[in-house]
Design a protein around this motif. Structure first.
Motif, PDB file in Angstrom:
ATOM      1  N   HIS A  47     -71.268  -7.101  28.941  1.00 50.67           N
ATOM      2  CA  HIS A  47     -71.350  -8.193  28.010  1.00 50.67           C
ATOM      3  C   HIS A  47     -70.339  -9.257  28.776  1.00 50.67           C
ATOM      4  N   SER A  48     -69.240  -9.438  29.213  1.00 53.49           N
ATOM      5  CA  SER A  48     -68.617 -10.518  29.696  1.00 53.49           C
ATOM      6  C   SER A  48     -69.328 -11.016  30.947  1.00 53.49           C
ATOM      7  N   SER A  49     -69.718 -10.273  31.779  1.00 49.62           N
ATOM      8  CA  SER A  49     -70.387 -10.989  32.802  1.00 49.62           C
ATOM      9  C   SER A  49     -71.740 -11.735  32.609  1.00 49.62           C
ATOM     10  N   CYS A  50     -72.631 -11.120  31.386  1.00 46.69           N
ATOM     11  CA  CYS A  50     -73.636 -11.893  31.085  1.00 46.69           C
ATOM     12  C   CYS A  50     -73.334 -13.099  30.296  1.00 46.69           C
ATOM     13  N   PHE A  51     -72.271 -13.103  29.431  1.00 47.94           N
ATOM     14  CA  PHE A  51     -71.657 -14.218  28.373  1.00 47.94           C
ATOM     15  C   PHE A  51     -71.352 -15.195  29.445  1.00 47.94           C
ATOM     16  N   SER A  52     -70.651 -15.083  30.563  1.00 48.15           N
ATOM     17  CA  SER A  52     -70.160 -15.860  31.685  1.00 48.15           C
ATOM     18  C   SER A  52     -71.330 -16.557  32.474  1.00 48.15           C
ATOM     19  N   MET A  53     -72.542 -15.808  32.689  1.00 50.51           N
ATOM     20  CA  MET A  53     -73.619 -16.412  33.246  1.00 50.51           C
ATOM     21  C   MET A  53     -74.073 -17.375  32.369  1.00 50.51           C
ATOM     22  N   ALA A  54     -74.324 -17.004  31.144  1.00 53.09           N
ATOM     23  CA  ALA A  54     -75.067 -17.786  30.089  1.00 53.09           C
ATOM     24  C   ALA A  54     -74.290 -19.065  29.786  1.00 53.09           C
ATOM     25  N   LEU A  55     -72.867 -18.995  29.646  1.00 52.64           N
ATOM     26  CA  LEU A  55     -72.111 -20.089  29.329  1.00 52.64           C
ATOM     27  C   LEU A  55     -72.015 -21.118  30.436  1.00 52.64           C
ATOM     28  N   SER A  56     -72.005 -20.640  31.843  1.00 53.14           N
ATOM     29  CA  SER A  56     -72.282 -21.224  32.905  1.00 53.14           C
ATOM     30  C   SER A  56     -73.445 -22.197  33.150  1.00 53.14           C
ATOM     31  N   ASN A  57     -74.459 -21.447  32.879  1.00 56.27           N
ATOM     32  CA  ASN A  57     -75.795 -22.157  32.441  1.00 56.27           C
ATOM     33  C   ASN A  57     -75.980 -23.443  31.413  1.00 56.27           C
ATOM     34  N   GLY A  58     -75.332 -22.985  30.440  1.00 57.83           N
ATOM     35  CA  GLY A  58     -75.428 -23.977  29.520  1.00 57.83           C
ATOM     36  C   GLY A  58     -74.728 -25.286  29.517  1.00 57.83           C
ATOM     37  N   LEU A  59     -73.398 -24.832  30.307  1.00 56.13           N
ATOM     38  CA  LEU A  59     -72.697 -26.160  30.535  1.00 56.13           C
ATOM     39  C   LEU A  59     -73.198 -26.962  31.689  1.00 56.13           C
ATOM     40  N   ALA A  60     -73.892 -26.271  32.755  1.00 61.03           N
ATOM     41  CA  ALA A  60     -74.542 -27.042  33.781  1.00 61.03           C
ATOM     42  C   ALA A  60     -75.786 -27.732  33.136  1.00 61.03           C
ATOM     43  N   LYS A  61     -76.428 -27.232  32.263  1.00 63.34           N
ATOM     44  CA  LYS A  61     -77.803 -27.916  31.770  1.00 63.34           C
ATOM     45  C   LYS A  61     -76.997 -29.012  30.756  1.00 63.34           C
ATOM     46  N   ALA A  62     -75.821 -29.046  30.524  1.00 63.40           N
ATOM     47  CA  ALA A  62     -75.327 -30.162  29.635  1.00 63.40           C
ATOM     48  C   ALA A  62     -74.743 -31.387  30.651  1.00 63.40           C
ATOM     49  N   GLY A  63     -74.762 -31.044  31.884  1.00 68.34           N
ATOM     50  CA  GLY A  63     -74.202 -31.930  32.715  1.00 68.34           C
ATOM     51  C   GLY A  63     -72.609 -31.801  32.954  1.00 68.34           C
ATOM     52  N   THR A  64     -72.091 -30.623  32.397  1.00 68.74           N
ATOM     53  CA  THR A  64     -70.474 -30.349  32.576  1.00 68.74           C
ATOM     54  C   THR A  64     -70.567 -28.880  33.401  1.00 68.74           C
ATOM     55  N   PRO A  65     -70.877 -28.773  34.639  1.00 65.01           N
ATOM     56  CA  PRO A  65     -70.685 -27.318  35.201  1.00 65.01           C
ATOM     57  C   PRO A  65     -69.450 -26.933  35.297  1.00 65.01           C
ATOM     58  N   PRO A  66     -69.007 -25.588  35.051  1.00 59.63           N
ATOM     59  CA  PRO A  66     -67.604 -25.223  35.259  1.00 59.63           C
ATOM     60  C   PRO A  66     -67.289 -25.202  36.564  1.00 59.63           C
ATOM     61  N   GLN A  67     -65.737 -25.281  36.692  1.00 61.87           N
ATOM     62  CA  GLN A  67     -65.411 -25.048  37.910  1.00 61.87           C
ATOM     63  C   GLN A  67     -64.845 -23.515  38.043  1.00 61.87           C
ATOM     64  N   SER A  68     -64.414 -22.934  36.851  1.00 62.17           N
ATOM     65  CA  SER A  68     -64.138 -21.545  36.719  1.00 62.17           C
ATOM     66  C   SER A  68     -64.506 -21.227  35.123  1.00 62.17           C
TER      67      SER A  68
END
Length: 142
Positions: free
Chosen positions: A57-78
């Motif tokens: 769950h923690s790894s899947c959530f991180s991937m989904a959040l990273s993808n959503g942030l990147a698609k919104a133009g704000t990719p995460p540093q970490s």
């Protein structure tokens, strides 16, 4: 293209005094000991189904959040995501808490919260844990 990942558990004995190993077959990264005491009491160097669910769950959530942030133009540093899965003997899994800390330049706290809510609702593991069809293949041998 669909992918299938496989893990295999070898179990010997009854629930309370038995033990087993779970192998992460697809990746080959390891085989881990499991037992009832490691699930219902202290881990003592062994894993449990709930810990494996927390990892998924923690790894899947991180991937989904990273993808959503990147698609919104704000990719995460970490992103640092923790999943706490609570197991109550006799009841089962009684709750999951996901905690995430992110370094995301150019995003407001409100937008980060909204992105995290979207990841919680839409990551495949969250969806599977919310309810899914379970297929059983049972074979009695020996």
């Amino acid at each position: 293209m669909a992918t299938t990942r496989t893990a295999t558990t070898q179990w010997k004995g009854a629930l309370l005094d038995g033990s087993g190993t779970v192998s992460l077959d697809s990746s080959g990264v390891g085989t881990f000991d499991v037992s009832w005491p490691s699930r219902a009491e202290q881990a003592n160097g062994k894993t449990s189904p709930e810990e494996l669910i927390a990892a998924a769950h923690s790894s899947c959530f991180s991937m989904a959040l990273s993808n959503g942030l990147a698609k919104a133009g704000t990719p995460p540093q970490s992103l640092e995501t923790r999943a706490d899965v609570t197991f109550q003997p006799g009841e089962g899994i009684t709750g999951i808490v996901i905690s995430v800390r992110g370094q995301v330049p150019g995003i407001s706290a409100e937008d980060f919260q909204q992105a995290a809510e979207g990841a919680k609702a839409n990551c495949p593991v969250s969806k599977a844990l919310a309810g899914t069809t379970i297929t059983l293949n049972a074979e009695l041998v020996g």
